[in-house]
Design an enzyme around this catalytic site. Structure first.
Site, PDB file in Angstrom:
ATOM      1  N   GLY A  18       0.741  -1.095   0.033  1.00 56.22           N
ATOM      2  CA  GLY A  18      -0.065   0.065  -0.006  1.00 56.22           C
ATOM      3  C   GLY A  18       0.853   1.260   0.092  1.00 56.22           C
ATOM      4  N   ARG A  43      -2.940  -1.335  -5.242  1.00 58.69           N
ATOM      5  CA  ARG A  43      -4.041  -2.297  -5.920  1.00 58.69           C
ATOM      6  C   ARG A  43      -4.244  -1.998  -7.565  1.00 58.69           C
ATOM      7  NH1 ARG A  43      -9.737  -1.728  -3.149  1.00 58.69           N
ATOM      8  NH2 ARG A  43      -8.602   0.584  -3.471  1.00 58.69           N
ATOM      9  N   ASP A  69      -4.133  -7.528  -5.565  1.00 56.38           N
ATOM     10  CA  ASP A  69      -5.108  -7.027  -4.603  1.00 56.38           C
ATOM     11  C   ASP A  69      -4.574  -8.067  -3.202  1.00 56.38           C
ATOM     12  OD1 ASP A  69      -7.277  -6.837  -2.740  1.00 56.38           O
ATOM     13  OD2 ASP A  69      -8.780  -7.456  -4.351  1.00 56.38           O
ATOM     14  N   SER A 147      -4.606   1.366  13.688  1.00 56.37           N
ATOM     15  CA  SER A 147      -5.363   2.586  13.685  1.00 56.37           C
ATOM     16  C   SER A 147      -5.781   2.808  15.309  1.00 56.37           C
ATOM     17  CB  SER A 147      -6.579   2.451  13.029  1.00 56.37           C
ATOM     18  OG  SER A 147      -7.511   3.502  13.283  1.00 56.37           O
ATOM     19  N   TYR A 160     -14.052  -1.887  10.528  1.00 56.79           N
ATOM     20  CA  TYR A 160     -12.823  -1.413  10.414  1.00 56.79           C
ATOM     21  C   TYR A 160     -12.127  -1.733  11.905  1.00 56.79           C
ATOM     22  CZ  TYR A 160      -9.030   2.171   9.518  1.00 56.79           C
ATOM     23  OH  TYR A 160      -7.780   2.817   9.250  1.00 56.79           O
ATOM     24  N   SER A 161     -12.661  -1.413  12.911  1.00 54.34           N
ATOM     25  CA  SER A 161     -12.034  -1.459  14.190  1.00 54.34           C
ATOM     26  C   SER A 161     -11.686  -2.852  14.439  1.00 54.34           C
ATOM     27  CB  SER A 161     -13.112  -0.894  15.221  1.00 54.34           C
ATOM     28  OG  SER A 161     -13.479   0.303  15.131  1.00 54.34           O
ATOM     29  N   ALA A 162     -12.614  -3.785  13.874  1.00 51.62           N
ATOM     30  CA  ALA A 162     -12.269  -5.235  14.535  1.00 51.62           C
ATOM     31  C   ALA A 162     -11.091  -5.596  13.597  1.00 51.62           C
ATOM     32  CB  ALA A 162     -13.439  -6.021  13.794  1.00 51.62           C
ATOM     33  N   ILE A 193      -5.182  11.276  10.018  1.00 49.68           N
ATOM     34  CA  ILE A 193      -4.169  11.721   9.269  1.00 49.68           C
ATOM     35  C   ILE A 193      -4.774  12.199   8.026  1.00 49.68           C
ATOM     36  CG2 ILE A 193      -1.778  10.874   8.296  1.00 49.68           C
ATOM     37  CD1 ILE A 193      -2.097  10.732  11.354  1.00 49.68           C
TER      38      ILE A 193
HETATM   39  P1  NDP Z   1      -4.907   5.515   1.178  1.00 50.10           P
HETATM   40  O1  NDP Z   1      -6.553   5.311   0.828  1.00 50.10           O
HETATM   41  O2  NDP Z   1      -4.495   7.029   0.928  1.00 50.10           O
HETATM   42  O3  NDP Z   1      -3.977   4.545   0.576  1.00 50.10           O
HETATM   43  C1  NDP Z   1      -4.286   3.130   0.755  1.00 50.10           C
HETATM   44  C2  NDP Z   1      -3.212   2.404   0.035  1.00 50.10           C
HETATM   45  O4  NDP Z   1      -3.366   1.072   0.075  1.00 50.10           O
HETATM   46  C3  NDP Z   1      -2.868   2.681  -1.508  1.00 50.10           C
HETATM   47  O5  NDP Z   1      -1.659   2.247  -1.919  1.00 50.10           O
HETATM   48  C4  NDP Z   1      -3.846   1.463  -2.129  1.00 50.10           C
HETATM   49  O6  NDP Z   1      -3.531   1.287  -3.492  1.00 50.10           O
HETATM   50  C5  NDP Z   1      -3.392   0.546  -1.157  1.00 50.10           C
HETATM   51  N1  NDP Z   1      -4.647  -0.469  -1.000  1.00 50.10           N
HETATM   52  C6  NDP Z   1      -5.978  -0.486  -0.732  1.00 50.10           C
HETATM   53  N2  NDP Z   1      -6.545  -1.521  -0.951  1.00 50.10           N
HETATM   54  C7  NDP Z   1      -5.760  -2.335  -1.517  1.00 50.10           C
HETATM   55  C8  NDP Z   1      -5.927  -3.852  -1.785  1.00 50.10           C
HETATM   56  N3  NDP Z   1      -7.046  -4.501  -1.859  1.00 50.10           N
HETATM   57  N4  NDP Z   1      -4.831  -4.354  -2.363  1.00 50.10           N
HETATM   58  C9  NDP Z   1      -3.563  -3.735  -2.468  1.00 50.10           C
HETATM   59  N5  NDP Z   1      -3.600  -2.491  -1.965  1.00 50.10           N
HETATM   60  C10 NDP Z   1      -4.535  -1.802  -1.515  1.00 50.10           C
HETATM   61  O7  NDP Z   1      -4.987   5.177   2.791  1.00 50.10           O
HETATM   62  P2  NDP Z   1      -4.167   5.899   4.114  1.00 50.10           P
HETATM   63  O8  NDP Z   1      -2.614   6.092   3.477  1.00 50.10           O
HETATM   64  O9  NDP Z   1      -5.067   7.037   4.649  1.00 50.10           O
HETATM   65  O10 NDP Z   1      -4.101   4.530   4.866  1.00 50.10           O
HETATM   66  C11 NDP Z   1      -2.975   3.646   4.852  1.00 50.10           C
HETATM   67  C12 NDP Z   1      -3.154   2.854   6.104  1.00 50.10           C
HETATM   68  O11 NDP Z   1      -3.207   3.361   7.329  1.00 50.10           O
HETATM   69  C13 NDP Z   1      -4.335   2.132   5.892  1.00 50.10           C
HETATM   70  O12 NDP Z   1      -4.105   0.616   6.508  1.00 50.10           O
HETATM   71  C14 NDP Z   1      -5.355   2.712   7.042  1.00 50.10           C
HETATM   72  O13 NDP Z   1      -6.287   1.965   7.485  1.00 50.10           O
HETATM   73  C15 NDP Z   1      -4.427   3.166   8.058  1.00 50.10           C
HETATM   74  N6  NDP Z   1      -4.739   4.385   8.785  1.00 50.10           N
HETATM   75  C16 NDP Z   1      -5.040   5.586   8.178  1.00 50.10           C
HETATM   76  C17 NDP Z   1      -5.724   6.495   8.944  1.00 50.10           C
HETATM   77  C18 NDP Z   1      -5.880   7.952   8.198  1.00 50.10           C
HETATM   78  O14 NDP Z   1      -6.209   8.886   9.094  1.00 50.10           O
HETATM   79  N7  NDP Z   1      -5.603   8.113   7.078  1.00 50.10           N
HETATM   80  C19 NDP Z   1      -5.738   6.509  10.466  1.00 50.10           C
HETATM   81  C20 NDP Z   1      -5.064   5.474  10.800  1.00 50.10           C
HETATM   82  C21 NDP Z   1      -4.767   4.340  10.229  1.00 50.10           C
HETATM   83  P3  NDP Z   1      -4.334   2.204  -4.791  1.00 50.10           P
HETATM   84  O15 NDP Z   1      -3.374   3.219  -4.688  1.00 50.10           O
HETATM   85  O16 NDP Z   1      -3.865   1.038  -6.031  1.00 50.10           O
HETATM   86  O17 NDP Z   1      -5.641   2.226  -4.590  1.00 50.10           O
END
Ligand code: NDP
Length: 249
Positions: A18, A43, A69, A147, A160-162, A193
């Site tokens: 990601g 993804r 994915d 998170s 999401y929390s789970a 964030i």
């Molecule tokens: P973004 O939506 O900005 O980025 C998500 C990233 O994950 C992208 O690179 C996306 O790829 C990739 N991704 C999503 N689904 C899949 C999948 N099924 N297979 C492969 N790659 C996938 O998210 P954030 O940067 O905000 O979040 C990053 C992490 O931090 C997450 O786990 C989120 O839960 C966690 N988090 C975020 C917070 C926030 O406030 N932003 C707070 C707490 C935790 P693509 O670009 O191709 O879609």
């Protein structure tokens, strides 16, 4: 006396799951600054991934992209199994994640499944193939992005929390399994964030809950991830570090 020199020389490869956007991208850039080559996965957003790659390469390290994915076990296996066995990364950052918010009484099965399959099953799918090589190399750092919702729960985010609480349990158990082999596993738990994921969050409503009175930036998370990934003097194992401006004190 300086026991271990900390510098910006080559450190191996950091696999950032990601890594194309948001927090994952900030981690990739920060780890590149520290001298890691980057193997970033995403993804489907090829444009974002391409621009992240250019930014990493501008820092003078290599960047390779992979698109799959994380919730698809066979796709992850095809992409990573052989590669990880031959070339285990020095660092794994598991940052892929999605939300499908809804109150539980309205939550569709698809909303529950998508979030659990991506956020939690995805970690199993990836870590399963990474850990083996790290154990054989007798070193490695795994940093899981959970998170604040996984620590204290969030209304409208039972799914999401789970998934994020599940990641904390998984990381703690894994930390116990692999610590003896010098593989360090830790978790960071960000609050709000500023990324695409939170672009609809009502800032005026959440700010009063945050003692630091601001949303976090992806770089606030990346600096802690970089510390956990690269600090040579490290005795932190199986911990959850909140990066939330005090939201979950
Ligand atoms: P973004 O939506 O900005 O980025 C998500 C990233 O994950 C992208 O690179 C996306 O790829 C990739 N991704 C999503 N689904 C899949 C999948 N099924 N297979 C492969 N790659 C996938 O998210 P954030 O940067 O905000 O979040 C990053 C992490 O931090 C997450 O786990 C989120 O839960 C966690 N988090 C975020 C917070 C926030 O406030 N932003 C707070 C707490 C935790 P693509 O670009 O191709 O879609």
């Amino acid at each position: 006396m300086l026991l271990v020199k900390s510098d910006s020389t080559y450190k191996g490869t950091a696999l950032v799951i990601g890594g194309s956007r948001g927090i994952g991208k900030a981690c990739a850039l920060r780890l590149a600054d520290s001298g890691f080559d980057i193997l970033a996965t995403y993804r489907g957003n090829h444009e974002a991934a391409g621009s992240m790659k250019a930014e990493v390469e501008a820092r003078g390290v290599r960047c390779e992209l992979m698109s799959f994915d994380v919730s698809d076990h066979e796709a992850v296996k095809a992409a990573l199994e052989e590669r990880m066995e031959k070339e285990p990364p020095a660092v794994l950052v598991y940052s892929a994640g999605v939300t499908r918010d809804n109150l539980l009484m309205w939550m569709k099965k698809e909303e529950w499944d998508t979030v659990l399959r991506t956020n939690l099953d995805g970690f199993y799918n990836v870590a399963r193939f990474v850990v083996f090589g790290m154990l054989r190399a007798k070193k490695g750092r795994i940093i899981v992005i959970s998170s604040v919702s996984g620590r204290i729960g969030q209304a409208g985010q039972v799914n999401y929390s789970a998934s994020k609480a599940g990641l904390i349990g998984a990381a703690k158990a894994l930390a116990r399994e692999v610590g003896k082999k010098n593989v360090l596993v830790n978790v960071v738990a960000p609050g709000f964030i500023e990324t695409d994921m939170t672009d609809k969050v009502p800032v005026d409503k959440v700010l009063p809950l945050i003692p630091l009175n601001r949303l976090g930036k992806p770089e606030d998370v990346a600096s802690v991830v970089n510390f956990l990934a690269s600090e040579p003097n490290m005795y932190i194992q199986g911990q959850v570090i909140g990066i939330d401006g005090g939201l979950a004190i």
